[in-house]
Design an enzyme around this catalytic site. Structure first.
Site, PDB file in Angstrom:
ATOM      1  N   ASP A  87       0.860  -1.190   0.000  1.00 56.78           N
ATOM      2  CA  ASP A  87       0.000   0.000   0.000  1.00 56.78           C
ATOM      3  C   ASP A  87       0.895   1.239   0.000  1.00 56.78           C
ATOM      4  OD1 ASP A  87       0.979  -0.362   2.577  1.00 56.78           O
ATOM      5  OD2 ASP A  87      -0.798   0.461   3.548  1.00 56.78           O
ATOM      6  N   ASP A  91       7.025   1.716   2.955  1.00 58.63           N
ATOM      7  CA  ASP A  91       6.990   0.762   1.842  1.00 58.63           C
ATOM      8  C   ASP A  91       8.035   1.134   0.803  1.00 58.63           C
ATOM      9  OD1 ASP A  91       3.839  -0.581   1.955  1.00 58.63           O
ATOM     10  OD2 ASP A  91       4.171   1.332   2.947  1.00 58.63           O
TER      11      ASP A  91
END
Length: 333
Positions: A11, A16
């Site tokens: 996501d 990330d």
């Protein structure tokens, strides 16, 4: 050493991005695809963020697939947050990825995941860095899917009932508790879990973060830019949940799962036991429970990390931003 094949389900927020860059820089690792899911931002923003990260890492040829737009139960509006800004990357980039829709195949992320694993049975490692919605849909579409995986790494859940989305639920599991429940019940492949507390208890120093973001490379400058206005990367903000429980420090949450995936030696200690995700109650919904005494009567156990070799984690993070010299495509040994 044989090549390790990865699918990264993400996501894509700031942490990330750091984790993806780590995977791109790891030796003997080939990222087959990046599949996108809602979470830190809308799935459309996530797709653009991933494309941007792959461009920074000079891996624009890796396919990116658009996946689930919301949780299995409820609506996206009920769960989306702006933890990393409304776009997921700190709301600091001057322009979004141009004509990004043309870069995204029409094949849904779940279908791509099923196809790639079927083409490479028992060879693909799946790394899940966001809500587990895509994975839950995949196992419902093909119950044999988990058995075709080599292994599964998850960043999410908690060990001690300490949450960061709610008092008892970690963000990724709390965003889609039903999906987390399904995955931990039905994925019987070797499963490894980097929880919220594991990351917080193994924080790196802010001095290391400053060194990480002061290198003369495109990835380093990119990380410095996207963290520049984010309160979660501020040394001065000490009232956040993790600081109250664990003290201050630099925590790149998703990097803890990816680092263990690309180098098992990063993990110093772990426990292996059955786990389950709570689906009821306004306080405990989304909380993960570890069953160390066998009360759940489950045969399947997962490996939950508890302590890491922080110097090895730091080395992998530093490798991820030093991979290329500034202004050239030359790898640094």
């Amino acid at each position: 050493m044989s090549e390790k094949l990865l699918i990264i389900d993400t996501d894509c927020g700031i942490d990330d991005a750091q984790a993806i860059l780590m995977a791109l820089a790891a030796p003997h690792v080939r990222v087959l695809a990046v599949t996108c899911v809602f979470g830190n931002s809308s799935v459309d923003n996530v797709c653009q963020n991933v494309l941007k990260v792959l461009a920074v890492g000079e891996r624009g040829q890796i396919p990116v697939f658009r996946g689930s737009t919301g949780p299995l139960v409820g609506t996206t509006a009920d769960v989306l947050c702006d933890h990393f800004g409304t776009d997921g990357l700190g709301d600091v980039l001057e322009e979004r990825y141009p004509r990004w829709e043309e870069k995204i195949p029409t094949e849904h992320a779940v279908n791509a995941m099923l196809r790639l694993v079927a083409e490479n049975p028992k060879q693909v490692t799946l790394v899940a860095l966001g809500p587990l919605t895509n994975l839950a849909v995949a196992v419902k579409m093909d119950p044999t899917f988990p058995g075709k995986l080599k292994e599964l790494y998850i960043m999410g859940g908690n060990m001690e009932g300490i949450g960061n989305l709610t008092p008892c639920a970690e963000f990724n599991f709390g965003m889609d508790p039903e999906a987390a429940y399904i995955v931990l019940e039905e994925f019987l492949c070797p499963t490894y879990l980097a929880s919220w507390e594991y990351a917080c208890k193994n924080a790196l120093s802010w001095e290391f973060f400053e060194e990480l973001t002061s290198q003369d490379t495109a990835p380093s400058r990119f990380i410095k830019t996207i963290t520049s206005r984010c309160w979660d990367y501020s040394r001065e903000v000490l009232s956040k949940e993790r600081d109250v429980y664990f003290g201050p420090g630099f925590v790149s949450f998703d990097s803890y799962a990816v680092s263990a995936c690309v180098d098992a030696g990063v993990v110093a200690e772990s426990v292996r036991c059955p786990v389950r995700v709570e689906l009821q109650g306004p306080m405990c919904r989304g909380m993960m429970v570890l069953d160390r005494v066998g009360r759940l009567n489950k045969k399947h156990s997962v490996t939950v990390f508890t302590k890491c070799h922080k110097e090895k984690l730091a080395r992998l993070l530093f490798q991820s931003i030093r991979r290329y010299e500034a202004g050239a495509g030359k790898c640094i040994p």
